[in-house]
Design a protein around this motif. Structure first.
Motif, PDB file in Angstrom:
ATOM      1  N   MET A   1     102.359 -89.155  32.274  1.00 56.12           N
ATOM      2  CA  MET A   1     102.418 -88.528  31.015  1.00 56.12           C
ATOM      3  C   MET A   1     101.370 -87.341  31.116  1.00 56.12           C
ATOM      4  SD  MET A   1     101.196 -90.069  27.375  1.00 56.12           S
ATOM      5  CE  MET A   1      99.661 -89.937  27.784  1.00 56.12           C
ATOM      6  N   GLN A   2     100.332 -87.603  31.613  1.00 53.61           N
ATOM      7  CA  GLN A   2      99.131 -86.519  31.723  1.00 53.61           C
ATOM      8  C   GLN A   2      99.874 -85.223  32.356  1.00 53.61           C
ATOM      9  OE1 GLN A   2      95.963 -87.861  33.967  1.00 53.61           O
ATOM     10  NE2 GLN A   2      94.784 -85.753  33.707  1.00 53.61           N
ATOM     11  N   GLY A   3     100.599 -85.681  33.666  1.00 49.44           N
ATOM     12  CA  GLY A   3     101.364 -84.594  34.414  1.00 49.44           C
ATOM     13  C   GLY A   3     102.501 -83.847  33.400  1.00 49.44           C
ATOM     14  N   ARG A   4     103.129 -84.489  32.725  1.00 53.75           N
ATOM     15  CA  ARG A   4     104.051 -83.744  31.843  1.00 53.75           C
ATOM     16  C   ARG A   4     103.222 -83.114  30.876  1.00 53.75           C
ATOM     17  NH1 ARG A   4     106.916 -88.877  32.546  1.00 53.75           N
ATOM     18  NH2 ARG A   4     105.911 -89.601  30.739  1.00 53.75           N
ATOM     19  N   VAL A   5     102.381 -83.625  30.079  1.00 56.84           N
ATOM     20  CA  VAL A   5     101.777 -82.694  29.366  1.00 56.84           C
ATOM     21  C   VAL A   5     101.218 -81.607  29.654  1.00 56.84           C
ATOM     22  CG1 VAL A   5      99.654 -82.658  27.622  1.00 56.84           C
ATOM     23  CG2 VAL A   5     101.115 -84.818  27.679  1.00 56.84           C
ATOM     24  N   ALA A   6     100.367 -81.660  31.006  1.00 58.98           N
ATOM     25  CA  ALA A   6      99.772 -80.432  31.593  1.00 58.98           C
ATOM     26  C   ALA A   6     100.807 -79.437  32.033  1.00 58.98           C
ATOM     27  CB  ALA A   6      99.124 -80.943  32.792  1.00 58.98           C
ATOM     28  N   GLU A   7     102.026 -79.856  32.294  1.00 62.10           N
ATOM     29  CA  GLU A   7     103.093 -78.881  32.512  1.00 62.10           C
ATOM     30  C   GLU A   7     103.708 -78.146  31.556  1.00 62.10           C
ATOM     31  OE1 GLU A   7     106.140 -80.984  34.517  1.00 62.10           O
ATOM     32  OE2 GLU A   7     105.137 -81.284  36.561  1.00 62.10           O
ATOM     33  N   THR A   8     103.830 -79.127  30.382  1.00 59.45           N
ATOM     34  CA  THR A   8     104.247 -78.387  29.151  1.00 59.45           C
ATOM     35  C   THR A   8     103.118 -77.470  28.592  1.00 59.45           C
ATOM     36  OG1 THR A   8     105.458 -80.282  28.508  1.00 59.45           O
ATOM     37  CG2 THR A   8     104.934 -78.941  26.696  1.00 59.45           C
ATOM     38  N   MET A   9     101.872 -77.760  28.452  1.00 59.20           N
ATOM     39  CA  MET A   9     100.731 -76.879  28.278  1.00 59.20           C
ATOM     40  C   MET A   9     100.619 -75.706  29.047  1.00 59.20           C
ATOM     41  SD  MET A   9      99.659 -78.203  25.424  1.00 59.20           S
ATOM     42  CE  MET A   9      98.268 -77.216  25.190  1.00 59.20           C
ATOM     43  N   ALA A  10     100.927 -75.909  30.237  1.00 53.04           N
ATOM     44  CA  ALA A  10     101.015 -74.763  31.137  1.00 53.04           C
ATOM     45  C   ALA A  10     101.871 -73.815  31.018  1.00 53.04           C
ATOM     46  CB  ALA A  10     100.985 -75.228  32.530  1.00 53.04           C
ATOM     47  N   GLU A  11     103.153 -74.414  30.835  1.00 47.02           N
ATOM     48  CA  GLU A  11     104.330 -73.503  30.430  1.00 47.02           C
ATOM     49  C   GLU A  11     104.059 -72.669  28.913  1.00 47.02           C
ATOM     50  OE1 GLU A  11     107.560 -76.098  30.270  1.00 47.02           O
ATOM     51  OE2 GLU A  11     107.798 -76.383  32.627  1.00 47.02           O
TER      52      GLU A  11
ATOM     53  N   MET B   1      89.516 -91.010  42.830  1.00 43.33           N
ATOM     54  CA  MET B   1      91.035 -90.670  42.841  1.00 43.33           C
ATOM     55  C   MET B   1      91.442 -89.366  42.884  1.00 43.33           C
ATOM     56  SD  MET B   1      92.014 -94.109  42.565  1.00 43.33           S
ATOM     57  CE  MET B   1      93.784 -93.451  41.731  1.00 43.33           C
ATOM     58  N   PRO B   2      92.438 -88.830  43.660  1.00 43.65           N
ATOM     59  CA  PRO B   2      92.916 -87.467  43.639  1.00 43.65           C
ATOM     60  C   PRO B   2      93.573 -87.011  42.189  1.00 43.65           C
ATOM     61  CG  PRO B   2      94.653 -88.909  44.673  1.00 43.65           C
ATOM     62  CD  PRO B   2      93.261 -89.842  44.253  1.00 43.65           C
ATOM     63  N   ARG B   3      93.316 -86.112  41.934  1.00 43.26           N
ATOM     64  CA  ARG B   3      93.811 -85.243  40.653  1.00 43.26           C
ATOM     65  C   ARG B   3      95.491 -85.022  40.745  1.00 43.26           C
ATOM     66  NH1 ARG B   3      90.237 -80.289  38.820  1.00 43.26           N
ATOM     67  NH2 ARG B   3      91.678 -80.362  37.129  1.00 43.26           N
ATOM     68  N   PRO B   4      96.058 -85.271  39.762  1.00 45.30           N
ATOM     69  CA  PRO B   4      97.346 -85.046  39.711  1.00 45.30           C
ATOM     70  C   PRO B   4      97.843 -83.530  40.096  1.00 45.30           C
ATOM     71  CG  PRO B   4      96.749 -85.414  37.535  1.00 45.30           C
ATOM     72  CD  PRO B   4      95.485 -85.524  38.410  1.00 45.30           C
ATOM     73  N   LEU B   5      98.803 -83.428  40.494  1.00 46.57           N
ATOM     74  CA  LEU B   5      99.380 -82.004  40.970  1.00 46.57           C
ATOM     75  C   LEU B   5      99.358 -81.220  39.659  1.00 46.57           C
ATOM     76  CD1 LEU B   5     102.203 -82.655  43.661  1.00 46.57           C
ATOM     77  CD2 LEU B   5      99.654 -81.830  43.935  1.00 46.57           C
ATOM     78  N   ALA B   6      99.937 -81.759  38.312  1.00 46.00           N
ATOM     79  CA  ALA B   6      99.983 -80.752  37.296  1.00 46.00           C
ATOM     80  C   ALA B   6      98.824 -80.705  36.840  1.00 46.00           C
ATOM     81  CB  ALA B   6     100.920 -81.885  36.217  1.00 46.00           C
ATOM     82  N   ALA B   7      97.587 -80.947  37.126  1.00 47.10           N
ATOM     83  CA  ALA B   7      96.503 -80.595  36.539  1.00 47.10           C
ATOM     84  C   ALA B   7      95.675 -79.767  37.357  1.00 47.10           C
ATOM     85  CB  ALA B   7      95.566 -81.946  36.420  1.00 47.10           C
ATOM     86  N   GLU B   8      96.297 -79.290  38.863  1.00 51.39           N
ATOM     87  CA  GLU B   8      95.718 -78.444  39.382  1.00 51.39           C
ATOM     88  C   GLU B   8      95.787 -76.953  38.808  1.00 51.39           C
ATOM     89  OE1 GLU B   8      93.630 -79.099  41.929  1.00 51.39           O
ATOM     90  OE2 GLU B   8      94.012 -80.921  41.929  1.00 51.39           O
TER      91      GLU B   8
END
Length: 477
Positions: free
Chosen positions: A238-248, A470-477
């Motif tokens: 969910m964090q990745g999806r939110v990050a992708e949506t916010m980035a878009e 923990m590694p950061r998710p790709l969407a947050a990079e």
């Protein structure tokens, strides 16, 4: 051995909560059973607190032939009396039992006396007899107070009596001891399992709180029970999806704001040939739109980005911002505060946040009062003014982008409504919060609460001690 035990505990900790609970209950019951078996094997079986007719007769015979010798059973008490014990309000006698006692000691019935309190609670053998005491193999068993007497050669009565039934019998004491030992054995086991079960939940809650405050925070660690790992993976997705949506959305808004510059430039160029009154009016609108575009692009680019964090003194930041304002002859004052107010943060971002708050106060009220304080476990950075304040319905709304306390879009009466929104983003990124409230003496106060450096450092130490990086998710990079 220790590493193997730790690995076993870690393996159990990854099981579903249901199986962890079953394992804990099984091991606790097994430990309790081991304690009971050990006590049964190591300690002699406790004698039941009752006396048979044989015990009483033996004590009387021994007392007659060996005066001064204590009874074999230490619970029996020996004495002499001028008269035999007689039945009373709570004592009774039975002719059949008296004859049985006389036969056992070899005396006539008139030289023997037997009185007792009735008791037919020989659990689990619950039955009633006319004598009022349980009978086993034809022999009376006295679980309560009993007096047995025999007339001696000197004419005095030898009396053997039992003490009143204790509140806790010897067998009950043995059971209580077994229970307490079982509790002592199982408590460390229960503590280990409870800690193993709750520690990942606490870490999950802390990580989820960080993600809620900053979507670019490290992903929630997938550890602990199966349920927690599934929840962590779902939250990370969910964090990745939110990050992708916010980035878009951010990229789209930024692109729109950026592309608006070109048509604005063309409009300004074409208006050069227009009459002066029209050209000046349109140019003013173009300048306002350009300012809005630049402010929007700046908000998108820098609103939620925090640089490297270092120990920062809020008093130093407040002093620098106030000094810059005073250098431009702006009415900004700094109230006395603590010698140091250290937080872990980005000095540039915190300075930009405070500058926005001061500018907002100057625009709407003409002056600003800056104050750094310590309230409870938080450090506060406040900016107050003596302006008109806010309508109570607008106190929370002003922190939203493009919301202004003064509802018109006139650039002469305020900004675009991004200053407080940016301040809220910066405060949240530092683990704090921001509120606005009307002052009793008039005006508005905006108060930023931030955790001090000691609190933040302790949290980082706890997190580093209880979970791996923990590694950061790709969407947050």
């Amino acid at each position: 051995m220790i590493s193997r035990a730790g690995g076993m505990v870690a393996t159990v900790g990854r099981l579903p909560i249901l199986w962890q609970t079953l394992v804990m209950l099984t091991l606790s019951l097994l430990a309790s059973a081991i304690v009971s078996v050990f006590l049964t094997w190591a300690l002699p079986m406790p004698r039941l607190d009752f006396f048979s007719m044989h015990d009483l007769a033996e004590a009387l015979v021994v007392a007659e032939h060996h005066p001064g010798t204590p009874p074999t059973d230490p619970l029996l008490r020996l004495s002499t009396a001028a008269t035999p014990p007689r039945p009373g309000t709570d004592l009774r006698s039975d002719p059949g039992l008296t004859r049985a006692l006389a036969a056992r000691v070899g005396r006539p019935v008139d030289q023997v006396a037997l009185v007792y309190r009735t008791d037919q609670t020989n659990f689990p053998f619950r039955y009633r007899t006319e004598a009022g005491v349980p009978l086993r193999l034809g022999q009376a068993q006295f679980y309560n107070t009993v007096f047995a007497a025999m007339k001696g050669a000197d004419g005095r009565w030898i009396v053997v009596e039992t003490p009143p039934r204790p509140l806790v019998t010897r067998y009950q004491r043995r059971q209580i001891m077994a229970f307490l030992l079982s509790v002592l054995v199982t408590l460390p086991l229960a503590y280990i399992f409870a800690r193993q079960l709750t520690a990942p939940i606490r870490r999950f809650a802390d990580a989820a709180e960080r993600v809620g405050a900053d979507n670019a925070a490290p992903a929630v660690p997938a550890e602990g029970s199966t349920e927690l790992r599934l929840a962590a993976e779902a939250l990370t997705k969910m964090q990745g999806r939110v990050a992708e949506t916010m980035a878009e959305r951010t990229a789209m808004i930024g692109a729109i704001a950026h592309d608006l510059r070109t048509p604005l430039t063309r409009i300004a160029f074409r208006m050069e040939a227009a009459p002066a009154p029209l050209r000046e009016a349109v140019q003013a609108d173009i300048d306002q739109m350009r300012a809005m575009v630049e402010a929007t692009i700046g908000f998108i680019r820098h609103g939620n980005k925090i640089g490297a964090r270092t120990p920062v003194d809020l008093m130093a930041i407040a002093g620098r911002v106030v000094a810059d304002a005073r250098a431009m002859d702006l009415p900004v004052t700094l109230a006395p505060g603590p010698a140091k107010a250290i937080v872990d943060g980005d000095a540039l971002a915190l300075g930009r946040m405070l500058q926005n708050l001061v500018d907002n106060a100057i625009i709407y009220a003409g002056a600003a009062e800056v104050r750094v304080n310590s309230i409870g476990r938080m450090l506060t950075l406040g900016v107050a003014d003596r302006g008109p304040g806010l309508d109570p319905d607008m106190v929370d709304e002003v922190f939203k982008p493009f919301k202004r306390g003064e509802p018109s879009r006139n650039r002469q009466t305020g900004g675009l409504g991004l200053g407080l929104a940016l301040a809220r983003l910066i405060a949240a990124a530092h683990g704090g919060n921001i509120v606005a409230r009307n002052r009793d003496v008039g005006g508005l106060e905006v108060l930023v609460s931030l955790p001090p450096l000691a609190t933040q450092a302790a949290r980082r130490v706890r997190r580093a001690a209880v979970r791996p990086a923990m590694p950061r998710p790709l969407a947050a990079e």
